[in-house]
Design a protein around this motif. Structure first.
Motif, PDB file in Angstrom:
ATOM      1  N   ARG A   1       2.467   0.702  -6.393  1.00 51.59           N
ATOM      2  CA  ARG A   1       3.659   1.538  -6.348  1.00 51.59           C
ATOM      3  C   ARG A   1       4.882   0.633  -6.315  1.00 51.59           C
ATOM      4  O   ARG A   1       4.798  -0.521  -5.912  1.00 51.59           O
ATOM      5  N   VAL A   2       6.032   1.166  -6.679  1.00 52.64           N
ATOM      6  CA  VAL A   2       7.263   0.378  -6.669  1.00 52.64           C
ATOM      7  C   VAL A   2       7.548  -0.117  -5.247  1.00 52.64           C
ATOM      8  O   VAL A   2       7.898  -1.276  -5.033  1.00 52.64           O
ATOM      9  N   SER A   3       7.383   0.765  -4.262  1.00 52.60           N
ATOM     10  CA  SER A   3       7.651   0.376  -2.873  1.00 52.60           C
ATOM     11  C   SER A   3       6.725  -0.750  -2.412  1.00 52.60           C
ATOM     12  O   SER A   3       7.098  -1.554  -1.560  1.00 52.60           O
ATOM     13  N   GLU A   4       5.531  -0.816  -2.964  1.00 52.71           N
ATOM     14  CA  GLU A   4       4.612  -1.900  -2.627  1.00 52.71           C
ATOM     15  C   GLU A   4       4.992  -3.177  -3.366  1.00 52.71           C
ATOM     16  O   GLU A   4       4.939  -4.274  -2.807  1.00 52.71           O
ATOM     17  N   GLY A   5       5.409  -3.039  -4.613  1.00 48.55           N
ATOM     18  CA  GLY A   5       5.754  -4.200  -5.432  1.00 48.55           C
ATOM     19  C   GLY A   5       6.964  -4.952  -4.920  1.00 48.55           C
ATOM     20  O   GLY A   5       7.008  -6.182  -4.979  1.00 48.55           O
TER      21      GLY A   5
ATOM     22  N   LYS B   1       0.855   2.453   0.959  1.00 49.06           N
ATOM     23  CA  LYS B   1       0.877   3.861   1.325  1.00 49.06           C
ATOM     24  C   LYS B   1      -0.102   4.120   2.461  1.00 49.06           C
ATOM     25  O   LYS B   1      -1.226   3.643   2.443  1.00 49.06           O
ATOM     26  N   GLY B   2       0.340   4.856   3.434  1.00 45.45           N
ATOM     27  CA  GLY B   2      -0.483   5.123   4.593  1.00 45.45           C
ATOM     28  C   GLY B   2      -0.566   3.934   5.537  1.00 45.45           C
ATOM     29  O   GLY B   2      -1.452   3.863   6.373  1.00 45.45           O
ATOM     30  N   ARG B   3       0.376   2.981   5.389  1.00 46.92           N
ATOM     31  CA  ARG B   3       0.432   1.769   6.218  1.00 46.92           C
ATOM     32  C   ARG B   3      -0.890   1.019   6.199  1.00 46.92           C
ATOM     33  O   ARG B   3      -1.402   0.561   7.204  1.00 46.92           O
TER      34      ARG B   3
END
Length: 190
Positions: free
Chosen positions: A152-156, A177-179
């Motif tokens: 995901r973008v937030s992870e990247g 996602k989901g910590r």
């Protein structure tokens, strides 16, 4: 033996003992969500849902019952709400009233089924055009990383140099996602 009752002393807000205002109730629930490390977006959604429900109810939260929840959800469905938004409402009400206050006003209500649609997959030429259009090498690398790994973008944006293991061809995704931490494969092309 199995205990099937809720101890009122453990309730975030004891709705049976006191008549509380809607604002006080929402504030107490939000505080508890924060203490339990719910994500900020989840907390915001739950505040919106609880405030809307209690405003529609027009009475104290202690008077809410299962039929009120059914009427609220039916009103939403009749108004054209999506199944995912109805699910968010039901989850918020379930968390606040059932889990945190021990009321059980959503017992027996089933979360609506969501439609499962196939994702839109870009063609190879579309992906190549997207990468060519990237204004800088950094952005081109970032887009390539997201596309190749499925992050995901937030992870990247949180990937750091130490998270990339070139020898094993892996990227460690920290608190996705989901910590949750996970490892994704890094293709040879990158």
């Amino acid at each position: 033996g199995v205990v099937d009752h809720f101890d009122a002393a453990r309730a975030v807000v004891d709705l049976g003992a006191e008549d509380v205002s809607a604002d006080f109730f929402v504030g107490c629930i939000d505080r508890e969500l924060k203490i339990r490390f719910y994500q900020p977006k989840t907390r915001k959604s739950y505040r919106v849902v609880l405030s809307g429900f209690l405003e529609w109810l027009g009475r104290s939260p202690s008077t809410a019952c299962r039929e009120d929840v059914r009427d609220w959800l039916e009103l939403m469905v009749d108004g054209g709400a999506s199944s995912s938004w109805v699910s968010v409402h039901l989850s918020a009400l379930r968390t606040a009233f059932d889990k945190m206050c021990g009321r059980g006003i959503t017992l027996g209500l089933v979360t609506p089924r969501r439609s499962h649609k196939l994702p839109t997959v870009l063609s190879t030429t579309s992906v190549q055009r997207l990468l060519v259009a990237a204004p800088s090498l950094t952005e081109k690398l970032f887009l390539s990383l997201l596309y190749a790994t499925g992050m995901r973008v937030s992870e990247g944006v949180r990937v750091r140099f130490g998270d990339v293991d070139v020898e094993r061809r892996q990227v460690k995704v920290v608190q996705g996602k989901g910590r949750r931490d996970r490892v994704v494969s890094l293709p040879d092309s990158l």
